[in-house]
Scaffold this motif. Structure first.
Motif, mmCIF file in Angstrom:
data_model
loop_
_atom_site.group_PDB
_atom_site.id
_atom_site.type_symbol
_atom_site.label_atom_id
_atom_site.label_comp_id
_atom_site.label_asym_id
_atom_site.label_seq_id
_atom_site.Cartn_x
_atom_site.Cartn_y
_atom_site.Cartn_z
ATOM 1 N N GLU A 191 0.851 -1.187 0.000
ATOM 2 C CA GLU A 191 0.000 0.000 0.000
ATOM 3 C C GLU A 191 0.885 1.234 0.000
ATOM 4 O O GLU A 191 2.081 1.164 0.295
ATOM 5 C CB GLU A 191 -0.939 0.010 1.214
ATOM 6 N N ALA A 192 0.295 2.392 -0.319
ATOM 7 C CA ALA A 192 1.048 3.642 -0.344
ATOM 8 C C ALA A 192 0.079 4.799 -0.186
ATOM 9 O O ALA A 192 -1.112 4.684 -0.517
ATOM 10 C CB ALA A 192 1.836 3.783 -1.648
ATOM 11 N N TYR A 193 0.615 5.931 0.308
ATOM 12 C CA TYR A 193 -0.224 7.096 0.580
ATOM 13 C C TYR A 193 0.525 8.362 0.178
ATOM 14 O O TYR A 193 1.718 8.522 0.486
ATOM 15 C CB TYR A 193 -0.599 7.146 2.064
ATOM 16 N N LEU A 194 -0.172 9.248 -0.510
ATOM 17 C CA LEU A 194 0.418 10.501 -0.957
ATOM 18 C C LEU A 194 0.776 11.393 0.224
ATOM 19 O O LEU A 194 0.080 11.423 1.241
ATOM 20 C CB LEU A 194 -0.560 11.247 -1.862
ATOM 21 N N THR A 195 1.875 12.138 0.077
ATOM 22 C CA THR A 195 2.284 13.168 1.031
ATOM 23 C C THR A 195 2.568 14.444 0.237
ATOM 24 O O THR A 195 2.636 14.418 -0.996
ATOM 25 C CB THR A 195 3.546 12.747 1.812
ATOM 26 N N PRO A 196 2.766 15.584 0.902
ATOM 27 C CA PRO A 196 3.022 16.820 0.146
ATOM 28 C C PRO A 196 4.254 16.761 -0.751
ATOM 29 O O PRO A 196 4.287 17.402 -1.797
ATOM 30 C CB PRO A 196 3.200 17.869 1.253
ATOM 31 N N LYS A 197 5.274 15.996 -0.359
ATOM 32 C CA LYS A 197 6.519 15.943 -1.131
ATOM 33 C C LYS A 197 6.744 14.603 -1.819
ATOM 34 O O LYS A 197 7.807 14.374 -2.386
ATOM 35 C CB LYS A 197 7.706 16.234 -0.209
ATOM 36 N N GLY A 198 5.787 13.690 -1.769
ATOM 37 C CA GLY A 198 5.969 12.379 -2.381
ATOM 38 C C GLY A 198 4.956 11.392 -1.861
ATOM 39 O O GLY A 198 3.761 11.566 -2.050
ATOM 40 N N ALA A 199 5.430 10.355 -1.137
ATOM 41 C CA ALA A 199 4.516 9.322 -0.665
ATOM 42 C C ALA A 199 5.176 8.494 0.423
ATOM 43 O O ALA A 199 6.404 8.430 0.531
ATOM 44 C CB ALA A 199 4.093 8.412 -1.825
ATOM 45 N N GLY A 235 -2.293 16.408 6.431
ATOM 46 C CA GLY A 235 -1.713 17.697 6.060
ATOM 47 C C GLY A 235 -0.228 17.573 5.781
ATOM 48 O O GLY A 235 0.214 16.724 5.005
ATOM 49 N N ASN A 236 0.566 18.380 6.459
ATOM 50 C CA ASN A 236 2.019 18.418 6.233
ATOM 51 C C ASN A 236 2.792 17.614 7.258
ATOM 52 O O ASN A 236 4.011 17.803 7.404
ATOM 53 C CB ASN A 236 2.508 19.865 6.253
ATOM 54 N N TYR A 237 2.122 16.702 7.969
ATOM 55 C CA TYR A 237 2.790 15.973 9.049
ATOM 56 C C TYR A 237 2.484 14.480 8.979
ATOM 57 O O TYR A 237 1.477 14.050 8.418
ATOM 58 C CB TYR A 237 2.337 16.511 10.414
ATOM 59 N N ALA A 238 3.392 13.695 9.579
ATOM 60 C CA ALA A 238 3.178 12.263 9.785
ATOM 61 C C ALA A 238 3.558 11.948 11.221
ATOM 62 O O ALA A 238 4.568 12.438 11.734
ATOM 63 C CB ALA A 238 4.021 11.435 8.817
ATOM 64 N N LEU A 239 2.738 11.137 11.883
ATOM 65 C CA LEU A 239 3.017 10.674 13.239
ATOM 66 C C LEU A 239 3.385 9.202 13.131
ATOM 67 O O LEU A 239 2.590 8.393 12.665
ATOM 68 C CB LEU A 239 1.797 10.873 14.133
ATOM 69 N N LEU A 251 6.579 16.814 7.003
ATOM 70 C CA LEU A 251 6.726 16.268 5.654
ATOM 71 C C LEU A 251 7.234 17.303 4.659
ATOM 72 O O LEU A 251 7.630 16.937 3.547
ATOM 73 C CB LEU A 251 5.392 15.704 5.177
ATOM 74 N N LEU A 252 7.237 18.576 5.036
ATOM 75 C CA LEU A 252 7.790 19.605 4.154
ATOM 76 C C LEU A 252 9.302 19.710 4.318
ATOM 77 O O LEU A 252 10.038 19.822 3.339
ATOM 78 C CB LEU A 252 7.139 20.953 4.447
ATOM 79 N N THR A 253 9.778 19.658 5.569
ATOM 80 C CA THR A 253 11.212 19.811 5.832
ATOM 81 C C THR A 253 11.926 18.492 6.032
ATOM 82 O O THR A 253 13.152 18.420 5.920
ATOM 83 C CB THR A 253 11.432 20.680 7.082
ATOM 84 N N GLY A 254 11.174 17.433 6.360
ATOM 85 C CA GLY A 254 11.786 16.145 6.655
ATOM 86 C C GLY A 254 12.296 16.020 8.075
ATOM 87 O O GLY A 254 12.860 14.986 8.444
ATOM 88 N N ALA A 255 12.111 17.040 8.910
ATOM 89 C CA ALA A 255 12.633 17.032 10.277
ATOM 90 C C ALA A 255 11.777 16.141 11.173
ATOM 91 O O ALA A 255 10.548 16.167 11.097
ATOM 92 C CB ALA A 255 12.671 18.450 10.837
ATOM 93 N N ASP A 256 12.449 15.329 12.026
ATOM 94 C CA ASP A 256 11.781 14.455 12.977
ATOM 95 C C ASP A 256 11.914 14.995 14.393
ATOM 96 O O ASP A 256 12.969 15.520 14.769
ATOM 97 C CB ASP A 256 12.380 13.046 12.938
ATOM 98 N N THR A 257 10.851 14.850 15.186
ATOM 99 C CA THR A 257 10.877 15.218 16.595
ATOM 100 C C THR A 257 10.301 14.066 17.399
ATOM 101 O O THR A 257 9.191 13.606 17.121
ATOM 102 C CB THR A 257 10.040 16.479 16.865
ATOM 103 N N ILE A 258 11.056 13.577 18.389
ATOM 104 C CA ILE A 258 10.550 12.536 19.281
ATOM 105 C C ILE A 258 9.622 13.201 20.283
ATOM 106 O O ILE A 258 10.029 14.061 21.063
ATOM 107 C CB ILE A 258 11.698 11.802 19.999
#
Length: 695
Positions: A191-199, A235-239, A251-258
């Protein structure tokens, strides 16, 4: 050596002589193609067939147009053509077909049509077409077809495809490739899901992110874990649930935060707020916002677990006692107005019945299943299986029973419930909702797989053997016969109508949406004072932008024209004013120079506001050395003055150092700079301080 050469020559020539002299019999076979005896050296090619109707994949009523021609290199042409439906011959002709056939007996399911052409030598050529027979196909509007592609996900503007072993993002309506990357994964795509910069792309055991021009590892998983329990995208985030931690990815910058070292991910809001829970805080749900941090989101009553949350409501559920039969569950709906319990609802007599716990929520709407009332409940006889929907105002309505309902698929933001009946041919239905927008429920035409809501629009996929994928828009209105006559919507126009701007180089923008036919990007025109501007339409945000330069003071008129792919047009006309910013006061020192004794301790400078006093404004200041040095003769000073509305003057104090050395007159100065946009500097932006020695 000569003997070896003769043996080699004989071995090479003998098989060719045998082949040339052997007769070609009428029973000779080559790859399943029958070859008739003919003149040596002449090859009889199998016939060629061309199918004009129907398409390789289609949905149709019971009456189907078929058109086929057969050609052969033999002057006599084709000997025979046949048409079979699921192995049953229904037509035969000489060299072509052009007629209407009835497939009424296949109503409500798919059928394979096999066309076969024979030549006089008995050779044949076959081709198939796959037809879904459904008299309700008038609800479908073809959005686009993608040959040799598999659809993985779509939104209202884009579609994610696996096309000839490349991942592609295309414009859903025009088919134009927006982005593409080779599929370097060595496992089947699950499976796959669209994101603002890809998937986000999942194989059986691994999830990857396609971001810009590369595929990056995200996490390992196991085959039966649901995607939503591992990653939530909005939106512009993934959890992401990663190594027992909750990770919030921009998902715009690629930055991760724990967000927490050990937690369960519960939900994700449009603005990137992550909802999570920790095992050491029973019933406490927390929220994390990028740049703000963590705080308590909701404290649930004992026994409740979260089903889902969005910007409108949070839904929780708890089971009743397993010692009491029948088993029941209770829902808790939490909104800004407070908590409301719903139920209890019967789910069965065995804990195993809980596997069918179909509960979903969206935008304050709830869909859930239960067993209906039974007067013999105490005897272990349950009522019928029922599907219910609850509106945001608490109104409850049954929308389906066990004759139609097997599994809940989704609920739209408007309360439309998508469910299906499982069987040899799965059938999808959309229910009526409490708002009463249709009578009863409608059936999704056969052949549609994976119907999905995108906003309030329902889309469906039809595909055939990886040869073609078709995307359909599904009309869920009460009257599906009406063509698309709805114009696109132009919203969020900037500058807004009637506003005043101060910049001469504004960016003009608007959001363009059309949920029926889609925006025709080539039709977009932005005119400023009658002049067409160069505009850019961003598919992912559905926003058009254009830049203007050198605007003069006065009224300016903005016109936006757009059409959808059905030819419906929309026009927006707005006006705004360009006006240079008038300062709400000029700031300057009241004196140009001040003499101060070394023993005075401080010296004061006054900043006066003239030319206006309405509104607030700020100005920065700092000291500068001349013959006096900061630290030894005075204390360096800098900062910002803030003038409130109506305030006319402010003072700045600078400390003077009283040393024991005999010195000449020493000088330093104080300057004003960088006033706020509302203000301006006057003539006296510097004042000089002269320190007089008293030793």
């Amino acid at each position: 050596m000569k003997g070896f050469y003769l043996r080699w020559l004989f071995a090479m020539i003998l098989p060719m002589l045998v082949l040339a002299l052997s007769p070609v019999g009428s029973n000779a076979q080559d790859g399943g193609i029958r070859i008739e005896k003919q003149t040596p050296g002449v090859v009889d090619a199998p016939p060629t067939i061309a199918i004009q109707k129907p398409e390789i994949l289609s949905i149709t009523t019971k009456d189907v147009d078929v058109k086929m021609t057969c050609m052969d290199d033999d002057p006599a042409g084709c000997k025979n053509v046949t048409l079979e439906a699921d192995g049953k011959q229904i037509l035969s002709s000489v060299d072509g077909l052009d007629t209407v056939i009835s497939l009424a007996e296949y109503e409500g399911r798919g059928v394979t049509l096999k066309f076969t052409g024979y030549d006089s030598a008995g050779q044949r050529t076959e081709a198939v077409r796959y037809v879904n027979v459904d008299s309700g196909n008038r609800r479908l509007s073809l959005v686009n077809s993608f040959p040799n592609a598999r659809s993985l996900d779509l939104d209202s503007a884009r579609v994610l495809l696996l096309h000839e072993n490349n991942f592609e993002i295309r414009d859903l309506h025009s088919g134009q490739v927006i982005a593409s990357i080779p599929n370097s994964l060595d496992a089947a795509i699950k499976e796959a899901y669209l994101t603002p910069k890809g998937a986000m792309i999942r194989t059986n055991a691994t999830i990857y992110e396609w971001r810009e021009d590369r595929l990056s590892f995200v996490l390992d998983t196991y085959a039966y874990a649901t995607f939503d329990s591992l990653i939530k995208i909005k939106g512009n985030y993934a959890l992401i649930k990663k190594n027992y931690c909750g990770v919030l990815r921009n998902l715009l910058t690629g930055a991760d935060t724990i967000i927490a070292p050990s937690c369960s991910i519960e939900g994700l809001l449009e603005d990137g707020t992550a909802i999570y829970s920790s095992g050491n805080e029973d019933g406490v749900f927390r929220q994390y916002k990028e740049g703000i941090g963590s705080s308590v989101f909701f404290v649930a009553p004992p026994g409740y677990v979260m089903i889902g949350t969005d910007e409108v409501s949070t839904l929780l559920m708890k089971f009743g006692s397993e010692d009491k039969f029948p088993l029941k569950y209770t829902l808790l709906l939490h909104t800004s107005s407070g908590n409301r319990e719903l139920g209890p609802f019967v789910i069965g007599y065995l804990p195993e019945h809980a596997y069918k716990l179909d509960i979903m929520q969206n935008n304050g709407w709830i869909a859930h299943f239960q067993f209906g009332h039974s007067e013999k409940e105490e005897e272990g006889i349950l009522g019928p299986l029922e599907l219910w929907v609850i509106s945001p105002d608490g109104t409850e309505q049954q929308v389906a029973d066990e004759d139609y309902y097997d599994r809940l698929e989704s609920i739209s933001e408007n309360g439309d419930v998508l469910f299906k009946t499982e069987g040899s041919y799965d059938t999808f239905y959309v229910s009526d909702n409490v708002a009463g927008q249709r009578d009863g429920f409608i059936r999704i035409p056969v052949g549609i797989t994976n119907p999905v809501w995108r906003g309030d629009q329902l889309y469906g996929i039809m595909s055939f053997d990886n040869q073609i994928t078709q995307v359909y828009r599904i009309n869920t209105d009460s009257n599906p016969e009406q063509p698309d006559t709805t114009a696109p919507v132009i919203s969020k126009v900037k500058p807004a109508d009637g506003v005043t701007i101060t910049t001469a180089t504004p960016t003009l923008s608007a959001k363009l949406t059309d949920k029926h036919s889609g925006i025709n990007a080539d039709s977009i025109r932005l005119k400023l004072d009658g002049e067409v501007l160069q505009a850019h339409y961003e598919i992912t945000t559905m926003t058009v932008t254009a830049s203007a330069y050198g605007l003069s003071n006065g009224i300016h008129h903005l016109e936006i024209i757009v059409a959808d792919r059905a030819g419906n047009t929309a026009l927006s006309t707005t006006s705004f004013q360009k006006k240079d910013l008038e300062p709400t006061g000029k700031l300057q020192f009241t004196t140009l120079a001040t003499m101060v004794d070394e023993r005075a301790g401080t010296v004061t400078a006054t900043v006066y506001r003239s030319g206006g006093s309405s509104g607030g404004l700020t100005v920065n200041y700092r000291t500068w050395n001349r013959s006096a040095s900061a630290g030894s003769d005075y204390i360096f000073s800098s900062g910002q003055l803030t003038f409130a509305n109506g305030e006319m003057k402010k003072s700045i104090q600078v400390k003077i150092v009283n040393d024991t050395y005999k010195e000449q007159l020493e000088v330093f100065y104080l300057s004003l700079y960088a006033p706020s946009e509302e203000g301006a500097l006057g003539a006296n932006t510097e004042t000089t301080f002269i320190i007089r020695d008293d030793d």
